[in-house]
Design a protein around this motif. Structure first.
Motif, PDB file in Angstrom:
ATOM      1  N   TYR A 184      42.475  65.664  95.620  1.00 16.67           N
ATOM      2  CA  TYR A 184      42.837  65.514  97.025  1.00 16.67           C
ATOM      3  C   TYR A 184      44.336  65.693  97.187  1.00 16.67           C
ATOM      4  N   ILE A 185      44.738  66.638  98.032  1.00 17.50           N
ATOM      5  CA  ILE A 185      46.142  66.857  98.365  1.00 17.50           C
ATOM      6  C   ILE A 185      46.439  66.031  99.613  1.00 17.50           C
ATOM      7  N   GLU A 186      47.373  65.079  99.514  1.00 21.35           N
ATOM      8  CA  GLU A 186      47.577  64.102 100.585  1.00 21.35           C
ATOM      9  C   GLU A 186      48.324  64.657 101.792  1.00 21.35           C
ATOM     10  N   ARG A 187      49.089  65.740 101.617  1.00 22.80           N
ATOM     11  CA  ARG A 187      49.780  66.400 102.731  1.00 22.80           C
ATOM     12  C   ARG A 187      50.135  67.814 102.295  1.00 22.80           C
ATOM     13  N   ASP A 188      50.433  68.677 103.260  1.00 20.95           N
ATOM     14  CA  ASP A 188      50.819  70.041 102.926  1.00 20.95           C
ATOM     15  C   ASP A 188      52.102  70.025 102.081  1.00 20.95           C
ATOM     16  N   GLN A 214      56.342  81.394  99.401  1.00 19.87           N
ATOM     17  CA  GLN A 214      56.049  80.190  98.620  1.00 19.87           C
ATOM     18  C   GLN A 214      54.551  79.902  98.603  1.00 19.87           C
ATOM     19  N   ALA A 215      54.065  79.465  97.464  1.00 22.30           N
ATOM     20  CA  ALA A 215      52.696  78.959  97.397  1.00 22.30           C
ATOM     21  C   ALA A 215      52.629  77.682  98.221  1.00 22.30           C
ATOM     22  N   VAL A 216      51.512  77.461  98.916  1.00 23.28           N
ATOM     23  CA  VAL A 216      51.345  76.282  99.753  1.00 23.28           C
ATOM     24  C   VAL A 216      50.060  75.573  99.355  1.00 23.28           C
ATOM     25  N   TYR A 217      50.144  74.266  99.163  1.00 22.24           N
ATOM     26  CA  TYR A 217      48.985  73.443  98.833  1.00 22.24           C
ATOM     27  C   TYR A 217      48.633  72.632 100.076  1.00 22.24           C
ATOM     28  N   LYS A 218      47.526  72.999 100.709  1.00 25.56           N
ATOM     29  CA  LYS A 218      47.124  72.409 101.976  1.00 25.56           C
ATOM     30  C   LYS A 218      46.456  71.049 101.785  1.00 25.56           C
ATOM     31  N   LYS A 219      46.657  70.177 102.754  1.00 22.50           N
ATOM     32  CA  LYS A 219      46.041  68.854 102.728  1.00 22.50           C
ATOM     33  C   LYS A 219      44.522  68.974 102.652  1.00 22.50           C
ATOM     34  N   TYR A 232      51.992  72.050  91.428  1.00 18.41           N
ATOM     35  CA  TYR A 232      51.873  71.000  92.440  1.00 18.41           C
ATOM     36  C   TYR A 232      52.474  69.684  91.968  1.00 18.41           C
ATOM     37  N   VAL A 233      52.166  69.275  90.733  1.00 17.57           N
ATOM     38  CA  VAL A 233      52.647  67.973  90.261  1.00 17.57           C
ATOM     39  C   VAL A 233      54.126  67.996  89.916  1.00 17.57           C
ATOM     40  N   ARG A 234      54.774  69.154  90.009  1.00 18.18           N
ATOM     41  CA  ARG A 234      56.202  69.238  89.760  1.00 18.18           C
ATOM     42  C   ARG A 234      57.038  69.133  91.040  1.00 18.18           C
ATOM     43  N   GLN A 235      56.427  69.291  92.188  1.00 20.00           N
ATOM     44  CA  GLN A 235      57.199  69.311  93.439  1.00 20.00           C
ATOM     45  C   GLN A 235      57.741  67.919  93.757  1.00 20.00           C
ATOM     46  N   ARG A 236      59.026  67.867  94.186  1.00 19.34           N
ATOM     47  CA  ARG A 236      59.636  66.558  94.435  1.00 19.34           C
ATOM     48  C   ARG A 236      60.679  66.564  95.546  1.00 19.34           C
ATOM     49  N   TYR A 237      60.775  67.642  96.313  1.00 20.03           N
ATOM     50  CA  TYR A 237      61.810  67.692  97.348  1.00 20.03           C
ATOM     51  C   TYR A 237      61.221  67.484  98.740  1.00 20.03           C
ATOM     52  N   PRO A 238      61.875  66.670  99.574  1.00 22.23           N
ATOM     53  CA  PRO A 238      61.405  66.468 100.954  1.00 22.23           C
ATOM     54  C   PRO A 238      61.254  67.771 101.726  1.00 22.23           C
ATOM     55  N   SER A 239      62.118  68.741 101.465  1.00 25.42           N
ATOM     56  CA  SER A 239      62.044  70.020 102.176  1.00 25.42           C
ATOM     57  C   SER A 239      60.774  70.790 101.851  1.00 25.42           C
ATOM     58  N   ASN A 240      60.118  70.417 100.764  1.00 28.66           N
ATOM     59  CA  ASN A 240      58.864  71.080 100.371  1.00 28.66           C
ATOM     60  C   ASN A 240      57.634  70.245 100.699  1.00 28.66           C
ATOM     61  N   GLY A 241      57.830  69.096 101.370  1.00 30.35           N
ATOM     62  CA  GLY A 241      56.692  68.292 101.788  1.00 30.35           C
ATOM     63  C   GLY A 241      56.455  67.043 100.969  1.00 30.35           C
ATOM     64  N   VAL A 242      57.437  66.647 100.155  1.00 33.79           N
ATOM     65  CA  VAL A 242      57.320  65.415  99.354  1.00 33.79           C
ATOM     66  C   VAL A 242      58.424  64.471  99.830  1.00 33.79           C
ATOM     67  N   ARG A 249      56.334  62.642  93.389  1.00 30.48           N
ATOM     68  CA  ARG A 249      55.874  63.442  92.255  1.00 30.48           C
ATOM     69  C   ARG A 249      55.129  62.575  91.249  1.00 30.48           C
ATOM     70  N   GLN A 250      55.640  61.389  90.972  1.00 30.19           N
ATOM     71  CA  GLN A 250      54.938  60.483  90.067  1.00 30.19           C
ATOM     72  C   GLN A 250      53.534  60.170  90.590  1.00 30.19           C
ATOM     73  N   ARG A 251      53.442  59.925  91.901  1.00 22.87           N
ATOM     74  CA  ARG A 251      52.136  59.620  92.492  1.00 22.87           C
ATOM     75  C   ARG A 251      51.190  60.808  92.352  1.00 22.87           C
ATOM     76  N   HIS A 252      51.683  62.008  92.590  1.00 27.83           N
ATOM     77  CA  HIS A 252      50.840  63.199  92.467  1.00 27.83           C
ATOM     78  C   HIS A 252      50.378  63.404  91.029  1.00 27.83           C
ATOM     79  N   GLN A 253      51.255  63.100  90.070  1.00 31.04           N
ATOM     80  CA  GLN A 253      50.861  63.210  88.669  1.00 31.04           C
ATOM     81  C   GLN A 253      49.725  62.239  88.352  1.00 31.04           C
TER      82      GLN A 253
END
Length: 363
Positions: A184-188, A214-219, A232-242, A249-253
Protein backbone atom coordinates in the motif's frame (compact mmCIF):
# COMPACT_ATOMS: atom_id res chain seq x y z
CA UNK A 1 3.21 -28.75 -0.07
CA UNK A 2 6.06 -26.93 1.69
CA UNK A 3 5.44 -26.96 5.48
CA UNK A 4 4.98 -23.67 7.32
CA UNK A 5 8.33 -23.77 9.11
CA UNK A 6 9.97 -24.16 5.69
CA UNK A 7 8.04 -21.18 4.31
CA UNK A 8 9.07 -19.07 7.30
CA UNK A 9 12.67 -19.74 6.36
CA UNK A 10 11.98 -18.08 3.02
CA UNK A 11 11.19 -14.87 4.86
CA UNK A 12 14.38 -14.89 6.90
CA UNK A 13 16.51 -15.26 3.78
CA UNK A 14 14.62 -13.09 1.34
CA UNK A 15 13.38 -10.52 3.81
CA UNK A 16 16.64 -10.49 5.77
CA UNK A 17 17.57 -7.84 3.28
CA UNK A 18 15.43 -5.25 4.96
CA UNK A 19 14.02 -7.15 7.83
CA UNK A 20 13.95 -10.82 8.54
CA UNK A 21 11.58 -13.52 9.32
CA UNK A 22 13.01 -16.94 8.68
CA UNK A 23 14.34 -19.19 5.91
CA UNK A 24 13.95 -22.93 6.13
CA UNK A 25 13.30 -25.08 3.13
CA UNK A 26 11.52 -28.36 2.82
CA UNK A 27 14.17 -30.23 0.90
CA UNK A 28 17.68 -30.98 2.15
CA UNK A 29 19.24 -30.20 -1.22
CA UNK A 30 17.52 -26.84 -1.46
CA UNK A 31 18.54 -25.93 2.09
CA UNK A 32 22.14 -26.91 1.40
CA UNK A 33 22.15 -24.83 -1.79
CA UNK A 34 20.84 -21.78 0.06
CA UNK A 35 23.13 -22.00 3.06
CA UNK A 36 26.09 -22.61 0.78
CA UNK A 37 25.38 -19.37 -1.06
CA UNK A 38 25.07 -17.14 2.02
CA UNK A 39 28.31 -15.42 2.93
CA UNK A 40 29.24 -15.46 6.60
CA UNK A 41 31.61 -13.18 8.50
CA UNK A 42 32.63 -12.29 12.03
CA UNK A 43 30.23 -9.35 12.29
CA UNK A 44 30.49 -9.01 16.08
CA UNK A 45 34.20 -9.65 16.67
CA UNK A 46 33.50 -12.92 18.50
CA UNK A 47 36.25 -14.89 16.76
CA UNK A 48 38.87 -12.28 17.47
CA UNK A 49 37.79 -12.26 21.12
CA UNK A 50 38.22 -16.02 21.33
CA UNK A 51 34.54 -16.66 22.03
CA UNK A 52 33.19 -20.14 21.46
CA UNK A 53 30.27 -20.50 19.09
CA UNK A 54 27.04 -21.35 20.90
CA UNK A 55 25.36 -24.53 19.79
CA UNK A 56 22.40 -24.59 22.16
CA UNK A 57 18.82 -24.13 20.98
CA UNK A 58 17.80 -20.59 20.13
CA UNK A 59 15.71 -19.02 22.89
CA UNK A 60 14.08 -15.61 23.21
CA UNK A 61 14.09 -12.77 23.65
CA UNK A 62 16.14 -12.02 20.55
CA UNK A 63 17.55 -8.82 19.09
CA UNK A 64 18.55 -8.98 15.43
CA UNK A 65 20.44 -6.14 13.73
CA UNK A 66 19.85 -5.62 10.00
CA UNK A 67 21.91 -3.11 8.06
CA UNK A 68 21.45 -2.11 4.44
CA UNK A 69 24.40 -0.74 2.48
CA UNK A 70 24.75 0.54 -1.06
CA UNK A 71 28.41 -0.02 -1.93
CA UNK A 72 29.54 2.18 -4.82
CA UNK A 73 32.78 0.31 -5.46
CA UNK A 74 35.35 -1.84 -3.68
CA UNK A 75 37.47 1.16 -2.66
CA UNK A 76 34.71 3.30 -1.08
CA UNK A 77 33.89 2.79 2.60
CA UNK A 78 30.17 2.00 2.99
CA UNK A 79 27.65 4.00 5.01
CA UNK A 80 24.73 2.33 6.79
CA UNK A 81 21.83 3.45 4.58
CA UNK A 82 19.22 1.51 6.61
CA UNK A 83 19.49 0.40 10.24
CA UNK A 84 16.72 -1.85 11.51
CA UNK A 85 16.36 -3.86 14.69
CA UNK A 86 13.94 -6.74 15.12
CA UNK A 87 13.10 -7.58 18.74
CA UNK A 88 11.49 -10.99 19.26
CA UNK A 89 9.92 -11.64 22.70
CA UNK A 90 10.49 -14.97 24.50
CA UNK A 91 7.60 -16.76 22.77
CA UNK A 92 9.31 -16.32 19.36
CA UNK A 93 5.91 -16.06 17.66
CA UNK A 94 5.78 -12.28 17.15
CA UNK A 95 8.22 -9.41 16.70
CA UNK A 96 8.70 -5.66 16.89
CA UNK A 97 10.54 -3.98 14.04
CA UNK A 98 11.95 -0.47 14.40
CA UNK A 99 14.44 1.74 12.59
CA UNK A 100 17.16 3.95 13.99
CA UNK A 101 17.67 7.26 12.14
CA UNK A 102 20.90 7.09 10.17
CA UNK A 103 21.55 10.76 11.05
CA UNK A 104 21.23 10.09 14.79
CA UNK A 105 23.96 12.03 16.60
CA UNK A 106 25.89 9.53 18.74
CA UNK A 107 29.17 8.84 20.47
CA UNK A 108 31.11 6.28 18.43
CA UNK A 109 33.58 4.30 20.54
CA UNK A 110 37.24 3.92 19.65
CA UNK A 111 37.93 0.97 17.35
CA UNK A 112 41.53 -0.11 17.22
CA UNK A 113 41.05 -2.56 14.34
CA UNK A 114 40.25 0.31 11.99
CA UNK A 115 42.53 2.89 13.61
CA UNK A 116 39.50 4.95 14.66
CA UNK A 117 40.07 7.00 17.86
CA UNK A 118 36.37 7.48 18.64
CA UNK A 119 34.27 10.62 18.47
CA UNK A 120 30.85 12.19 17.93
CA UNK A 121 29.25 11.64 14.53
CA UNK A 122 26.08 10.46 12.81
CA UNK A 123 25.16 6.83 13.40
CA UNK A 124 25.54 5.74 9.77
CA UNK A 125 29.17 6.95 9.83
CA UNK A 126 30.09 4.21 12.34
CA UNK A 127 29.89 1.70 9.48
CA UNK A 128 32.31 3.79 7.43
CA UNK A 129 34.78 4.43 10.27
CA UNK A 130 34.82 0.78 11.26
CA UNK A 131 35.27 -0.58 7.73
CA UNK A 132 38.59 1.18 7.28
CA UNK A 133 41.45 -1.20 6.52
CA UNK A 134 44.77 0.68 6.51
CA UNK A 135 46.43 -0.06 3.18
CA UNK A 136 43.56 -2.19 1.88
CA UNK A 137 39.99 -2.18 0.63
CA UNK A 138 37.18 -1.50 3.14
CA UNK A 139 35.79 -4.43 5.14
CA UNK A 140 32.00 -4.18 5.59
CA UNK A 141 32.01 -6.86 8.30
CA UNK A 142 34.44 -4.79 10.36
CA UNK A 143 32.23 -1.74 9.81
CA UNK A 144 29.20 -3.70 11.04
CA UNK A 145 31.10 -4.61 14.20
CA UNK A 146 31.72 -0.97 15.11
CA UNK A 147 28.14 -0.04 14.18
CA UNK A 148 26.76 -2.74 16.49
CA UNK A 149 29.03 -1.59 19.32
CA UNK A 150 27.90 1.99 18.74
CA UNK A 151 24.22 1.04 18.83
CA UNK A 152 24.73 -0.97 22.02
CA UNK A 153 26.55 1.93 23.68
CA UNK A 154 23.84 4.42 22.77
CA UNK A 155 20.67 2.33 23.22
CA UNK A 156 21.49 -0.02 26.09
CA UNK A 157 20.81 -3.10 23.95
CA UNK A 158 23.85 -5.01 25.16
CA UNK A 159 23.84 -7.89 22.72
CA UNK A 160 22.57 -8.74 19.26
CA UNK A 161 21.84 -12.43 18.74
CA UNK A 162 22.22 -12.26 14.98
CA UNK A 163 23.01 -9.73 12.31
CA UNK A 164 23.08 -9.29 8.58
CA UNK A 165 24.47 -6.88 6.03
CA UNK A 166 22.19 -6.49 3.05
CA UNK A 167 23.63 -5.35 -0.26
CA UNK A 168 21.05 -3.18 -2.01
CA UNK A 169 22.53 -4.01 -5.40
CA UNK A 170 21.08 -7.51 -5.03
CA UNK A 171 17.87 -6.27 -3.47
CA UNK A 172 15.86 -5.86 -6.65
CA UNK A 173 16.92 -9.30 -7.90
CA UNK A 174 15.23 -10.86 -4.87
CA UNK A 175 12.03 -8.90 -5.45
CA UNK A 176 12.02 -9.80 -9.14
CA UNK A 177 12.63 -13.47 -8.30
CA UNK A 178 9.50 -13.31 -6.13
CA UNK A 179 7.55 -11.87 -9.04
CA UNK A 180 7.39 -8.40 -7.46
CA UNK A 181 5.63 -7.33 -4.29
CA UNK A 182 2.27 -5.72 -3.59
CA UNK A 183 2.10 -2.98 -0.97
CA UNK A 184 0.00 0.00 0.00
CA UNK A 185 1.38 3.39 -1.07
CA UNK A 186 0.12 5.90 1.52
CA UNK A 187 0.38 8.99 -0.74
CA UNK A 188 1.60 9.94 -4.21
CA UNK A 189 5.40 9.91 -4.28
CA UNK A 190 7.65 11.12 -7.11
CA UNK A 191 11.06 9.58 -7.65
CA UNK A 192 14.15 11.71 -7.20
CA UNK A 193 16.31 9.22 -9.10
CA UNK A 194 14.33 7.25 -11.70
CA UNK A 195 12.39 7.86 -14.88
CA UNK A 196 9.04 6.10 -15.50
CA UNK A 197 10.86 3.44 -17.56
CA UNK A 198 13.27 2.70 -14.71
CA UNK A 199 16.31 4.41 -16.20
CA UNK A 200 18.28 6.79 -14.00
CA UNK A 201 17.51 10.48 -14.39
CA UNK A 202 20.27 12.71 -15.70
CA UNK A 203 22.26 14.97 -13.39
CA UNK A 204 21.37 18.63 -13.61
CA UNK A 205 24.22 20.32 -15.55
CA UNK A 206 23.29 23.71 -14.04
CA UNK A 207 23.19 22.76 -10.39
CA UNK A 208 22.29 20.06 -7.87
CA UNK A 209 19.70 17.33 -8.37
CA UNK A 210 18.38 15.67 -11.50
CA UNK A 211 16.38 16.59 -14.57
CA UNK A 212 13.88 14.80 -16.79
CA UNK A 213 10.64 12.83 -16.25
CA UNK A 214 10.10 11.17 -12.87
CA UNK A 215 8.62 7.82 -11.94
CA UNK A 216 5.49 8.32 -9.82
CA UNK A 217 4.12 5.90 -7.22
CA UNK A 218 0.39 6.54 -6.89
CA UNK A 219 -1.54 6.19 -3.65
CA UNK A 220 -3.23 2.81 -3.21
CA UNK A 221 -2.32 -0.87 -3.46
CA UNK A 222 0.43 -1.23 -6.05
CA UNK A 223 2.42 -4.16 -7.39
CA UNK A 224 6.06 -3.10 -7.61
CA UNK A 225 8.92 -4.55 -9.62
CA UNK A 226 12.32 -4.81 -8.01
CA UNK A 227 13.66 -1.47 -9.21
CA UNK A 228 10.40 0.25 -8.26
CA UNK A 229 10.43 -1.17 -4.72
CA UNK A 230 14.05 -0.17 -4.15
CA UNK A 231 13.41 3.29 -5.58
CA UNK A 232 10.25 3.88 -3.55
CA UNK A 233 11.79 3.01 -0.17
CA UNK A 234 14.68 5.38 -0.87
CA UNK A 235 12.60 8.55 -1.33
CA UNK A 236 12.89 11.01 1.56
CA UNK A 237 12.34 14.57 0.33
CA UNK A 238 9.17 16.62 0.98
CA UNK A 239 9.35 17.93 -2.59
CA UNK A 240 8.86 14.36 -3.80
CA UNK A 241 5.87 13.62 -1.55
CA UNK A 242 7.53 12.47 1.69
CA UNK A 243 6.66 15.31 4.12
CA UNK A 244 8.45 13.81 7.13
CA UNK A 245 11.74 13.20 5.34
CA UNK A 246 13.94 10.36 6.57
CA UNK A 247 11.32 9.27 9.12
CA UNK A 248 8.91 8.77 6.23
CA UNK A 249 11.50 6.71 4.42
CA UNK A 250 11.96 4.55 7.51
CA UNK A 251 8.20 4.01 7.65
CA UNK A 252 8.07 3.05 3.97
CA UNK A 253 10.91 0.58 4.49
CA UNK A 254 9.02 -1.05 7.34
CA UNK A 255 5.82 -1.20 5.30
CA UNK A 256 7.70 -2.80 2.46
CA UNK A 257 9.33 -5.33 4.78
CA UNK A 258 5.92 -6.49 5.96
CA UNK A 259 4.59 -6.68 2.40
CA UNK A 260 7.64 -8.65 1.33
CA UNK A 261 7.26 -11.05 4.25
CA UNK A 262 3.67 -11.70 3.20
CA UNK A 263 4.77 -12.33 -0.39
CA UNK A 264 7.58 -14.66 0.68
CA UNK A 265 5.14 -16.70 2.77
CA UNK A 266 2.49 -16.81 0.05
CA UNK A 267 1.71 -19.99 -1.87
CA UNK A 268 2.85 -18.27 -5.04
CA UNK A 269 6.43 -18.32 -3.75
CA UNK A 270 6.70 -20.92 -1.00
CA UNK A 271 4.77 -23.65 -2.81
CA UNK A 272 6.56 -23.08 -6.13
CA UNK A 273 9.90 -24.98 -5.97
CA UNK A 274 11.34 -23.23 -9.04
CA UNK A 275 10.47 -19.73 -7.83
CA UNK A 276 11.52 -20.57 -4.26
CA UNK A 277 14.90 -21.78 -5.47
CA UNK A 278 15.38 -18.59 -7.48
CA UNK A 279 14.44 -16.39 -4.51
CA UNK A 280 16.76 -18.19 -2.11
CA UNK A 281 19.73 -18.08 -4.46
CA UNK A 282 19.19 -14.36 -5.06
CA UNK A 283 18.97 -13.76 -1.31
CA UNK A 284 22.10 -15.79 -0.68
CA UNK A 285 24.08 -13.55 -3.01
CA UNK A 286 22.81 -10.38 -1.37
CA UNK A 287 23.69 -10.75 2.29
CA UNK A 288 26.37 -11.49 4.83
CA UNK A 289 25.01 -13.23 7.92
CA UNK A 290 26.21 -14.02 11.41
CA UNK A 291 24.09 -15.97 13.89
CA UNK A 292 26.72 -16.18 16.63
CA UNK A 293 26.97 -19.93 16.32
CA UNK A 294 23.63 -20.58 14.65
CA UNK A 295 22.91 -20.78 10.94
CA UNK A 296 20.24 -19.00 8.95
CA UNK A 297 18.29 -22.26 8.93
CA UNK A 298 18.55 -22.51 12.74
CA UNK A 299 16.92 -19.10 13.06
CA UNK A 300 14.36 -19.98 10.41
CA UNK A 301 13.26 -23.01 12.41
CA UNK A 302 13.27 -21.10 15.71
CA UNK A 303 11.06 -18.40 14.17
CA UNK A 304 8.72 -20.80 12.38
CA UNK A 305 5.73 -19.29 14.22
CA UNK A 306 6.54 -15.79 13.01
CA UNK A 307 4.42 -14.55 10.11
CA UNK A 308 3.93 -11.18 8.46
CA UNK A 309 0.80 -10.50 10.55
CA UNK A 310 2.75 -10.97 13.78
CA UNK A 311 5.37 -8.31 12.99
CA UNK A 312 4.53 -5.02 14.71
CA UNK A 313 6.05 -1.92 13.12
CA UNK A 314 7.25 0.75 15.57
CA UNK A 315 7.91 4.38 14.65
CA UNK A 316 10.62 6.20 16.59
CA UNK A 317 10.34 9.97 16.30
CA UNK A 318 13.16 12.47 16.50
CA UNK A 319 14.06 16.05 15.89
CA UNK A 320 16.86 17.86 14.12
CA UNK A 321 19.89 19.28 15.91
CA UNK A 322 20.53 22.63 14.26
CA UNK A 323 19.02 23.89 11.02
CA UNK A 324 20.19 24.80 7.55
CA UNK A 325 23.96 24.75 7.20
CA UNK A 326 24.20 24.27 10.97
CA UNK A 327 22.31 20.94 10.77
CA UNK A 328 24.26 18.38 12.79
CA UNK A 329 21.97 15.38 12.79
CA UNK A 330 19.01 13.97 14.71
CA UNK A 331 18.14 13.15 18.29
CA UNK A 332 15.33 10.92 19.51
CA UNK A 333 12.35 12.27 21.41
CA UNK A 334 12.02 11.32 25.10
CA UNK A 335 9.25 8.82 24.26
CA UNK A 336 11.50 7.10 21.70
CA UNK A 337 14.29 6.95 24.29
CA UNK A 338 11.87 5.37 26.76
CA UNK A 339 10.91 2.78 24.15
CA UNK A 340 14.55 1.75 23.76
CA UNK A 341 14.81 1.50 27.53
CA UNK A 342 11.82 -0.88 27.51
CA UNK A 343 13.62 -3.10 24.97
CA UNK A 344 16.61 -3.26 27.30
CA UNK A 345 14.40 -3.94 30.35
CA UNK A 346 12.27 -6.58 28.65
CA UNK A 347 9.06 -4.58 29.18
CA UNK A 348 8.37 -3.73 25.54
CA UNK A 349 4.89 -5.33 25.48
CA UNK A 350 3.65 -3.26 28.39
CA UNK A 351 5.28 -0.08 27.07
CA UNK A 352 3.75 -0.32 23.59
CA UNK A 353 0.36 -1.13 25.09
CA UNK A 354 0.58 2.04 27.19
CA UNK A 355 1.88 4.11 24.26
CA UNK A 356 -0.09 3.04 21.16
CA UNK A 357 1.05 6.16 19.29
CA UNK A 358 4.34 4.34 18.69
CA UNK A 359 2.62 1.82 16.44
CA UNK A 360 2.97 2.43 12.73
CA UNK A 361 -0.67 2.19 11.68
CA UNK A 362 0.06 2.59 7.96
CA UNK A 363 1.03 -1.03 7.48
Amino acid sequence: MVPRWARVCTVFGAVLMLLSGGVLIAYEALLARYEGSVATADLFGDQAAGAQERKSDIKGPLNILLVGIDPRDAETRPLADSILIMHVPPGLDRAYLFSLPRDLRVEIPAFEKAGYPGGTDRLNAAMSHGSNVPGGNPDAARGFELLSKTISANTGIKRFDAGAIINFSGFQKIVDAMGGVTMYIERDVKSEHRQPNGKHRESNPYGEGYIGPQAVYKKGNRHLKGWQALDYVRQRYPSNGVPDGDYGRQRHQQQFVKAMAAQALSKDVAANPIKLDSVLRAAGKSLIFNGRGHSVADFGFALRGLGSDSIQMIKLDGEGIGTGRNYQGERLTPLSEEFLASVKAGTIDEFVLANPELINTNQ
